[in-house]
Motif scaffolding. Structure first.
Motif, PDB file in Angstrom:
ATOM      1  N   ILE A 143       6.155   4.553   1.596  1.00  0.00           N
ATOM      2  CA  ILE A 143       5.993   5.973   1.927  1.00  0.00           C
ATOM      3  C   ILE A 143       6.859   6.787   0.970  1.00  0.00           C
ATOM      4  CG2 ILE A 143       5.433   5.630   4.382  1.00  0.00           C
ATOM      5  CD1 ILE A 143       8.443   6.343   4.939  1.00  0.00           C
ATOM      6  N   ASN A 144       6.434   8.010   0.713  1.00  0.00           N
ATOM      7  CA  ASN A 144       7.230   8.909  -0.138  1.00  0.00           C
ATOM      8  C   ASN A 144       8.000   9.859   0.750  1.00  0.00           C
ATOM      9  OD1 ASN A 144       6.110   8.470  -3.044  1.00  0.00           O
ATOM     10  ND2 ASN A 144       4.346   8.505  -1.675  1.00  0.00           N
ATOM     11  N   LEU A 145       9.222  10.118   0.380  1.00  0.00           N
ATOM     12  CA  LEU A 145      10.026  11.035   1.175  1.00  0.00           C
ATOM     13  C   LEU A 145      10.979  11.757   0.241  1.00  0.00           C
ATOM     14  CD1 LEU A 145      10.137  11.596   4.203  1.00  0.00           C
ATOM     15  CD2 LEU A 145      11.953   9.916   4.388  1.00  0.00           C
ATOM     16  N   ILE A 167      11.861  -0.270  -8.669  1.00  0.00           N
ATOM     17  CA  ILE A 167      11.696   1.006  -9.362  1.00  0.00           C
ATOM     18  C   ILE A 167      10.259   1.105  -9.851  1.00  0.00           C
ATOM     19  CG2 ILE A 167      14.124   1.138 -10.136  1.00  0.00           C
ATOM     20  CD1 ILE A 167      12.715   0.822 -12.951  1.00  0.00           C
ATOM     21  N   LYS A 168       9.766   2.335  -9.866  1.00  0.00           N
ATOM     22  CA  LYS A 168       8.406   2.582 -10.345  1.00  0.00           C
ATOM     23  C   LYS A 168       8.513   3.406 -11.617  1.00  0.00           C
ATOM     24  CE  LYS A 168       5.258   3.184  -7.168  1.00  0.00           C
ATOM     25  NZ  LYS A 168       4.517   3.730  -5.998  1.00  0.00           N
ATOM     26  N   ILE A 169       8.026   2.846 -12.698  1.00  0.00           N
ATOM     27  CA  ILE A 169       8.169   3.526 -13.993  1.00  0.00           C
ATOM     28  C   ILE A 169       7.191   4.694 -14.051  1.00  0.00           C
ATOM     29  CG2 ILE A 169       8.098   3.301 -16.507  1.00  0.00           C
ATOM     30  CD1 ILE A 169       8.669   0.362 -16.215  1.00  0.00           C
ATOM     31  N   ILE A 215      12.930   3.641  -6.290  1.00  0.00           N
ATOM     32  CA  ILE A 215      13.094   4.882  -7.054  1.00  0.00           C
ATOM     33  C   ILE A 215      11.768   5.143  -7.754  1.00  0.00           C
ATOM     34  CG2 ILE A 215      14.324   6.056  -8.903  1.00  0.00           C
ATOM     35  CD1 ILE A 215      16.139   5.526  -6.558  1.00  0.00           C
ATOM     36  N   ASP A 216      11.202   6.298  -7.429  1.00  0.00           N
ATOM     37  CA  ASP A 216       9.907   6.686  -7.966  1.00  0.00           C
ATOM     38  C   ASP A 216      10.111   7.428  -9.279  1.00  0.00           C
ATOM     39  OD1 ASP A 216       7.201   6.731  -7.644  1.00  0.00           O
ATOM     40  OD2 ASP A 216       7.247   7.788  -5.733  1.00  0.00           O
ATOM     41  N   ASP A 217       9.085   7.448 -10.100  1.00  0.00           N
ATOM     42  CA  ASP A 217       9.130   8.251 -11.335  1.00  0.00           C
ATOM     43  C   ASP A 217      10.314   7.898 -12.209  1.00  0.00           C
ATOM     44  OD1 ASP A 217       6.878   9.675 -11.033  1.00  0.00           O
ATOM     45  OD2 ASP A 217       7.822  11.406 -10.087  1.00  0.00           O
ATOM     46  N   LEU A 248       0.878  -1.175   0.000  1.00  0.00           N
ATOM     47  CA  LEU A 248       0.000   0.000   0.000  1.00  0.00           C
ATOM     48  C   LEU A 248       0.906   1.214   0.000  1.00  0.00           C
ATOM     49  CD1 LEU A 248      -2.548  -1.140   2.681  1.00  0.00           C
ATOM     50  CD2 LEU A 248      -3.067  -0.683   0.279  1.00  0.00           C
ATOM     51  N   GLU A 249       0.584   2.188  -0.840  1.00  0.00           N
ATOM     52  CA  GLU A 249       1.377   3.415  -0.839  1.00  0.00           C
ATOM     53  C   GLU A 249       0.602   4.504  -0.103  1.00  0.00           C
ATOM     54  OE1 GLU A 249       2.637   5.111  -4.612  1.00  0.00           O
ATOM     55  OE2 GLU A 249       3.844   6.615  -3.565  1.00  0.00           O
ATOM     56  N   ALA A 250       1.296   5.167   0.824  1.00  0.00           N
ATOM     57  CA  ALA A 250       0.687   6.286   1.552  1.00  0.00           C
ATOM     58  C   ALA A 250       1.023   7.582   0.820  1.00  0.00           C
ATOM     59  CB  ALA A 250       1.234   6.333   2.975  1.00  0.00           C
ATOM     60  N   VAL A 261      10.806   2.934   1.254  1.00  0.00           N
ATOM     61  CA  VAL A 261      10.894   4.388   1.117  1.00  0.00           C
ATOM     62  C   VAL A 261      11.040   4.718  -0.369  1.00  0.00           C
ATOM     63  CG1 VAL A 261      12.186   6.464   1.733  1.00  0.00           C
ATOM     64  CG2 VAL A 261      11.934   4.609   3.398  1.00  0.00           C
ATOM     65  N   GLU A 262      10.081   5.483  -0.878  1.00  0.00           N
ATOM     66  CA  GLU A 262      10.112   5.862  -2.290  1.00  0.00           C
ATOM     67  C   GLU A 262      10.679   7.269  -2.428  1.00  0.00           C
ATOM     68  OE1 GLU A 262       6.336   5.483  -4.223  1.00  0.00           O
ATOM     69  OE2 GLU A 262       6.165   3.347  -3.771  1.00  0.00           O
ATOM     70  N   VAL A 263      11.711   7.394  -3.215  1.00  0.00           N
ATOM     71  CA  VAL A 263      12.269   8.734  -3.470  1.00  0.00           C
ATOM     72  C   VAL A 263      12.274   8.959  -4.975  1.00  0.00           C
ATOM     73  CG1 VAL A 263      13.719   8.788  -1.407  1.00  0.00           C
ATOM     74  CG2 VAL A 263      14.636   7.863  -3.513  1.00  0.00           C
TER      75      VAL A 263
HETATM   76 MN    MN Z   1       5.461   7.200  -4.778  1.00  0.00          MN
END
Ligand code: MN
Ligand code: C2E
Length: 407
Positions: free
Chosen positions: A241-243, A325-327, A304-306, A190-192, A274-276
């Protein structure tokens, strides 16, 4: 301006081969009006077409072609500009590759060329033509069934709502969105996602803060993310979580703060990712590397986000080794129709397979995008197609199921 467009497509089952010549000649009449020339190849299953002419005319013809029910799975391979037409004389000749030998066809096609230059393989458009005739890319021509083959069925378990009492006097809220594996019908994480007190976007939340306040506010907000996740019954599930990397770098004791709050909620660091975002990581390489060591040493994972959106690209993977990684959403959007996007996704997948990095496709909105990505080998997805983020709640998921074939 003279423009060139190349696409390939898949013939529909109900189209008799015998009608292809008629198809070509009626298309030709229209092309003449629009001043569009080119070449059309057919290999028994797929079409390959090169269109050239004034840009607006090429676009107009191509949008008609996209609506033609005789073919589907159209993928645009090239859009370019050229000083001269390559196939100026021929109108739109149809070459049926099933009737000729590959080399012969190639030569015959090139003989039709009208470029004032000698037609050579240095030209990208001609390279595409050759690749199609030689079928060297054919394994990447995914044949996707129509979107209607799937129906989406809402999960039995209804949306789970959070604890409103946690929201008294807090500066922000969190929306939760699942990352899931649709075919095994399982939730991966789950992403917050942070929200302003009135439920507005992250940008609106951060816009209310000064530059100096942001890193601490971003970090401290995670306390509420952990607490709400716990109340939502996240159990042993993974929580993303995003940070901003700046929070990790500029706030003293940032990782210790996270660890303290994780434990305070009875969660464990191993379930936290942790997504950055790629963009921010590259700006602060050195200090960031130290913070990452600390995160990893404590058991947390890094995503790694984006990915693919910033300037870092693949170089980043030589410097940071994320677990996931998230494309980026813009690469995912309409991937089923774009040759360049497909090539990029395949390269990312190949690279991540060699490095044992999990790949998540972010922002999936269309069935066709999802089907193409599954065919390419992605198993984990996040997007409105399956579930939208829900504030202080875990939303119900729309799971895809194969629709019954019509009787
Ligand atoms: Mn994210
Ligand atoms: P992200 O981490 O890439 O999060 C996914 C964003 O994409 C979310 O937007 C989500 O609502 C949106 N999204 C998901 N599926 C779809 C889809 O199918 N179509 C479209 N159009 N959008 C989709 P949101 O919540 O507005 O978040 C935007 C960004 O804000 C996040 O992007 C993340 O980078 C950042 N963010 C969120 N929470 C935090 C936080 O606590 N701290 C920091 N520093 N940044 C955060």
């Amino acid at each position: 301006m003279l423009s060139t467009l190349i696409y390939r497509s898949h013939i529909c089952e109900n189209v008799p081969f015998a009608t292809l010549d008629d198809l070509a000649s009626s298309a030709n009449a229209r092309n003449e009006v629009y001043d569009v020339t080119g070449i059309l190849l057919f290999n028994g299953t797929h079409f390959f077409q090169l269109l050239e002419g004034p840009e607006e005319s090429v676009n107009a013809i191509y949008s008609r072609i996209c609506d033609d029910p005789r073919h589907h799975n159209l993928v645009e391979l090239l859009r370019d500009y050229a000083p001269a037409r390559r196939f100026g004389n021929v109108g739109m000749e149809l070459f049926n590759l099933t009737e000729h030998d590959g080399d012969e066809v190639l030569q015959a096609v090139l003989d039709k060329g009208t470029s004032k230059y000698q037609l050579t393989y240095n030209d990208r458009a001609l390279q595409f033509l050759r690749t199609f005739v030689e079928a060297t890319e054919r394994e990447h021509y995914f044949e996707l069934p129509p979107a209607e083959s799937w129906r989406f069925v809402e999960d039995d378990s209804p949306q789970r709502n959070g604890d409103a009492s946690l929201l008294q006097g807090v500066p922000c809220q969190f929306a939760f969105q699942p990352i899931l594996d649709p075919l095994s019908q399982s939730i991966v994480a789950l992403e917050a996602l942070i929200r302003s007190p009135d439920g507005n976007t992250p940008d609106r939340f951060f816009a209310g803060l000064s530059q100096e306040e942001i890193p601490v506010a971003d970090l401290h907000a995670k306390k509420l993310a952990f607490a709400q996740a716990k109340r939502l019954g996240i159990g042993e599930r993974t929580l993303a979580i995003n940070l901003s990397p700046l929070s990790l770098v500029a706030v003293p004791g940032a990782v210790d703060f996270l660890l303290h709050e994780i434990h305070a909620q009875g969660l464990v660091p191993e379930q936290i990712v942790v997504e950055v975002s790629e963009r921010e990581v590259i700006a602060r390489q050195g200090a960031f590397a130290a913070a990452i060591k600390q995160l990893k040493a404590a058991g947390m994972r890094l995503a790694i986000d984006d990915f693919g959106a910033g300037s870092a690209g693949l170089l980043l993977l030589t410097q940071v080794q994320p677990d996931r990684i998230k494309i980026n959403r813009h690469i995912i959007s309409d991937v089923h129709k774009s040759g360049p996007k497909q090539a990029i996704v395949r390269a990312i997948l190949q690279c991540c397979a060699s490095l044992e990095i999990q790949v998540i496709a972010n922002g999936v909105e269309k069935v066709e995008e999802w089907m193409w990505l599954e065919s390419a080998g992605i198993a984990q997805f996040q997007g409105f197609l399956f579930a939208r983020p829900a504030i202080n709640a875990i939303p119900a998921v729309n799971w895809p199921e194969l629709a019954d074939t019509p009787v």
